[in-house]
Write a protein that holds these residues in place. Structure first.
Motif, PDB file in Angstrom:
ATOM      1  N   SER A  92       4.220 -12.806 -10.465  1.00 20.55           N
ATOM      2  CA  SER A  92       5.527 -13.450 -10.499  1.00 20.55           C
ATOM      3  C   SER A  92       5.299 -14.952 -10.370  1.00 20.55           C
ATOM      4  N   GLY A  93       6.246 -15.730 -10.856  1.00 18.51           N
ATOM      5  CA  GLY A  93       6.077 -17.171 -10.839  1.00 18.51           C
ATOM      6  C   GLY A  93       5.155 -17.624 -11.956  1.00 18.51           C
ATOM      7  N   ARG A  94       4.667 -18.847 -11.842  1.00 20.68           N
ATOM      8  CA  ARG A  94       3.845 -19.445 -12.896  1.00 20.68           C
ATOM      9  C   ARG A  94       2.468 -18.809 -12.961  1.00 20.68           C
ATOM     10  N   PHE A  95       2.025 -18.498 -14.177  1.00 18.91           N
ATOM     11  CA  PHE A  95       0.658 -18.030 -14.391  1.00 18.91           C
ATOM     12  C   PHE A  95       0.173 -18.649 -15.698  1.00 18.91           C
ATOM     13  N   ARG A  96      -0.893 -19.445 -15.602  1.00 18.49           N
ATOM     14  CA  ARG A  96      -1.416 -20.175 -16.758  1.00 18.49           C
ATOM     15  C   ARG A  96      -2.580 -19.391 -17.355  1.00 18.49           C
ATOM     16  N   LEU A  97      -2.397 -18.923 -18.585  1.00 17.26           N
ATOM     17  CA  LEU A  97      -3.372 -18.043 -19.231  1.00 17.26           C
ATOM     18  C   LEU A  97      -3.943 -18.703 -20.478  1.00 17.26           C
ATOM     19  N   GLY A 141      -9.493 -25.467 -12.348  1.00 14.87           N
ATOM     20  CA  GLY A 141      -8.201 -25.071 -11.826  1.00 14.87           C
ATOM     21  C   GLY A 141      -7.038 -25.415 -12.736  1.00 14.87           C
ATOM     22  N   GLN A 142      -7.323 -25.723 -13.999  1.00 17.10           N
ATOM     23  CA  GLN A 142      -6.261 -26.076 -14.944  1.00 17.10           C
ATOM     24  C   GLN A 142      -5.553 -24.849 -15.495  1.00 17.10           C
ATOM     25  N   ILE A 143      -6.211 -23.696 -15.476  1.00 17.46           N
ATOM     26  CA  ILE A 143      -5.605 -22.429 -15.851  1.00 17.46           C
ATOM     27  C   ILE A 143      -5.992 -21.395 -14.807  1.00 17.46           C
ATOM     28  N   ASP A 144      -5.232 -20.299 -14.727  1.00 16.43           N
ATOM     29  CA  ASP A 144      -5.464 -19.266 -13.716  1.00 16.43           C
ATOM     30  C   ASP A 144      -6.387 -18.163 -14.210  1.00 16.43           C
ATOM     31  N   ALA A 145      -6.358 -17.873 -15.498  1.00 15.68           N
ATOM     32  CA  ALA A 145      -7.197 -16.831 -16.081  1.00 15.68           C
ATOM     33  C   ALA A 145      -7.319 -17.104 -17.566  1.00 15.68           C
ATOM     34  N   ALA A 146      -8.251 -16.404 -18.218  1.00 12.39           N
ATOM     35  CA  ALA A 146      -8.443 -16.603 -19.656  1.00 12.39           C
ATOM     36  C   ALA A 146      -8.875 -15.296 -20.294  1.00 12.39           C
ATOM     37  N   VAL A 147      -8.344 -15.037 -21.478  1.00 13.64           N
ATOM     38  CA  VAL A 147      -8.790 -13.906 -22.280  1.00 13.64           C
ATOM     39  C   VAL A 147      -9.890 -14.412 -23.195  1.00 13.64           C
ATOM     40  N   ILE A 148     -11.120 -13.921 -22.968  1.00 11.35           N
ATOM     41  CA  ILE A 148     -12.272 -14.350 -23.747  1.00 11.35           C
ATOM     42  C   ILE A 148     -13.042 -13.115 -24.212  1.00 11.35           C
ATOM     43  N   TRP A 279     -11.597 -15.045 -14.669  1.00 10.91           N
ATOM     44  CA  TRP A 279     -11.026 -15.971 -13.693  1.00 10.91           C
ATOM     45  C   TRP A 279     -12.140 -16.609 -12.877  1.00 10.91           C
ATOM     46  N   ARG A 280     -11.806 -17.676 -12.192  1.00 15.98           N
ATOM     47  CA  ARG A 280     -12.782 -18.392 -11.371  1.00 15.98           C
ATOM     48  C   ARG A 280     -13.157 -17.557 -10.162  1.00 15.98           C
ATOM     49  N   ALA A 281     -14.434 -17.430  -9.884  1.00 16.42           N
ATOM     50  CA  ALA A 281     -14.888 -16.689  -8.712  1.00 16.42           C
ATOM     51  C   ALA A 281     -14.257 -17.288  -7.459  1.00 16.42           C
ATOM     52  N   GLY A 282     -13.682 -16.439  -6.628  1.00 13.75           N
ATOM     53  CA  GLY A 282     -13.041 -16.896  -5.411  1.00 13.75           C
ATOM     54  C   GLY A 282     -11.573 -17.215  -5.552  1.00 13.75           C
ATOM     55  N   SER A 283     -11.029 -17.105  -6.767  1.00  9.27           N
ATOM     56  CA  SER A 283      -9.620 -17.406  -6.981  1.00  9.27           C
ATOM     57  C   SER A 283      -8.732 -16.428  -6.224  1.00  9.27           C
ATOM     58  N   SER A 284      -7.685 -16.941  -5.605  1.00  2.63           N
ATOM     59  CA  SER A 284      -6.744 -16.071  -4.886  1.00  2.63           C
ATOM     60  C   SER A 284      -5.875 -15.272  -5.858  1.00  2.63           C
ATOM     61  N   ARG A 285      -5.971 -15.572  -7.146  1.00  2.00           N
ATOM     62  CA  ARG A 285      -5.190 -14.864  -8.154  1.00  2.00           C
ATOM     63  C   ARG A 285      -6.026 -13.825  -8.901  1.00  2.00           C
ATOM     64  N   ALA A 286      -7.179 -13.491  -8.337  1.00  2.00           N
ATOM     65  CA  ALA A 286      -8.055 -12.509  -8.970  1.00  2.00           C
ATOM     66  C   ALA A 286      -7.369 -11.157  -9.118  1.00  2.00           C
ATOM     67  N   ALA A 287      -6.650 -10.718  -8.074  1.00  2.00           N
ATOM     68  CA  ALA A 287      -5.970  -9.425  -8.141  1.00  2.00           C
ATOM     69  C   ALA A 287      -4.928  -9.422  -9.248  1.00  2.00           C
ATOM     70  N   GLU A 288      -4.235 -10.549  -9.428  1.00  3.02           N
ATOM     71  CA  GLU A 288      -3.239 -10.627 -10.495  1.00  3.02           C
ATOM     72  C   GLU A 288      -3.905 -10.645 -11.865  1.00  3.02           C
ATOM     73  N   ALA A 289      -5.054 -11.298 -11.970  1.00  2.00           N
ATOM     74  CA  ALA A 289      -5.785 -11.306 -13.233  1.00  2.00           C
ATOM     75  C   ALA A 289      -6.219  -9.885 -13.604  1.00  2.00           C
ATOM     76  N   ARG A 290      -6.609  -9.110 -12.595  1.00  2.00           N
ATOM     77  CA  ARG A 290      -6.983  -7.705 -12.856  1.00  2.00           C
ATOM     78  C   ARG A 290      -5.773  -6.906 -13.335  1.00  2.00           C
ATOM     79  N   LEU A 291      -4.617  -7.155 -12.730  1.00  2.00           N
ATOM     80  CA  LEU A 291      -3.396  -6.480 -13.170  1.00  2.00           C
ATOM     81  C   LEU A 291      -3.066  -6.860 -14.614  1.00  2.00           C
ATOM     82  N   LEU A 292      -3.265  -8.113 -14.945  1.00  2.00           N
ATOM     83  CA  LEU A 292      -2.984  -8.566 -16.300  1.00  2.00           C
ATOM     84  C   LEU A 292      -3.933  -7.909 -17.300  1.00  2.00           C
ATOM     85  N   ALA A 293      -5.193  -7.776 -16.921  1.00  2.00           N
ATOM     86  CA  ALA A 293      -6.153  -7.107 -17.792  1.00  2.00           C
ATOM     87  C   ALA A 293      -5.721  -5.662 -18.046  1.00  2.00           C
TER      88      ALA A 293
END
Length: 299
Positions: A92-97, A141-148, A279-293
């Motif tokens: 929820s809220g802003r997520f930069r992908l 830290g310019q984006i939260d996750a990336a599809v690569i 995502w960046r190792a140690g990011s607090s948004r790692a769990a959300e990145a996993r949900l997005l995957a």
């Protein structure tokens, strides 16, 4: 004493804009205030971080290292703020992908409607770019996750799998390789290939998977996008590679282009690339990145 987040932000903006006036404008403060903040940072560090020359601001060696570390500190702080704001409300809220160009036009239209339905409070900001710049943006830290696409060597980056994307051949309709049936990798010659420009990982994945050397010479064709590549193949300029997701999206629906699969490799699978959310190792948004995957999983 330790530097403040504001001082680190001033330095980061100064590095980005190369000017005290433009950095101050970006920080929404006066130029004297920003200059005073940078001077205080230099006093705390015990060394100059910038060289003030006529018409330009240059980072010193200490300044360049300070910027690198400041980017990490500021990114983690932003992660903390977003995690606190959205505690108990994943995605929820802003997520930069970030998304690579050989995936974005084909995966996102298929998957984003269901992602939005599952997470209605998600405000997704998409940035399309090549893998090296996306991984750099992750670390800064310019984006939260990336599809690569993997394989790709990116220390400090973690990922969750979306799925495999088969690499297929695209040939002019009257080319010998357009005949029915799977293509043997040894049938392709480097001099017949037209590829994406350097920097597109699909190019490297396809050449590595099929053990083919890239064509060389001053007269080698290179396309800036998959759409251009298909047009070049349809014009009879050569043979190339397309990801299955692009074929399924209708990119090669052209009577002048024949799409063929390659024979399976020794492991029993066709040549492919692995699509992941990173995502960046140690990011607090790692769990959300996993949900997005999970939400973007390939069918």
């Amino acid at each position: 004493m330790l530097p403040t987040l504001r001082q680190l932000q001033y330095l980061k903006l100064l590095a980005e804009h190369g000017s005290f006036s433009r950095a101050a404008e970006a920080a929404h403060v006066s130029q004297p205030a920003l200059s005073a903040g940078v001077q205080e940072l230099e006093r705390i560090l015990g060394a100059p971080v910038v060289e003030r020359t006529r018409g330009a601001v240059l980072l010193t060696a200490v300044g360049a290292e300070a910027v690198r570390r400041a980017e990490d500190v500021l990114a983690r702080t932003e992660d903390l703020v977003e995690a606190a704001k959205n505690a108990g409300r994943p995605l929820s809220g802003r997520f930069r992908l970030g998304v690579i160009p050989t995936v974005a036009p084909f995966l996102l239209p298929r998957k984003l409607p269901s992602v939005k339905a599952a997470y209605p409070n998600l405000k997704l900001f998409i940035r399309e770019d090549l893998t090296p710049r996306l991984t750099a943006a992750l670390k800064a830290g310019q984006i939260d996750a990336a599809v690569i696409a993997l394989p790709y060597d990116a220390p400090g980056i973690e990922h969750a799998r979306i799925g495999d994307d088969e690499i297929m051949a695209a040939a002019p309709h009257d080319h010998p390789l357009a005949a029915p049936g799977p293509i043997r990798p040894g049938s392709l010659r480097a001099e017949d290939l037209i590829l994406l420009e350097d920097g597109h990982c699909l190019r490297d994945h396809a050449l590595a998977a099929l053990d083919i050397e890239a064509p060389r010479g001053d007269d080698v064709f290179a396309a800036t996008s998959l759409h251009t590549l298909v047009q070049m193949v349809g014009s009879g300029l050569g043979v190339s590679f397309l990801p299955r997701m692009a074929v399924q999206a209708g990119l090669a629906d052209n009577p002048s282009v024949a799409i063929r699969a390659f024979e399976n490799q020794a492991d029993g699978a066709p040549p492919h690339r692995e699509i992941v959310v990173a995502w960046r190792a140690g990011s607090s948004r790692a769990a959300e990145a996993r949900l997005l995957a999970e939400a973007l999983k390939l069918d």
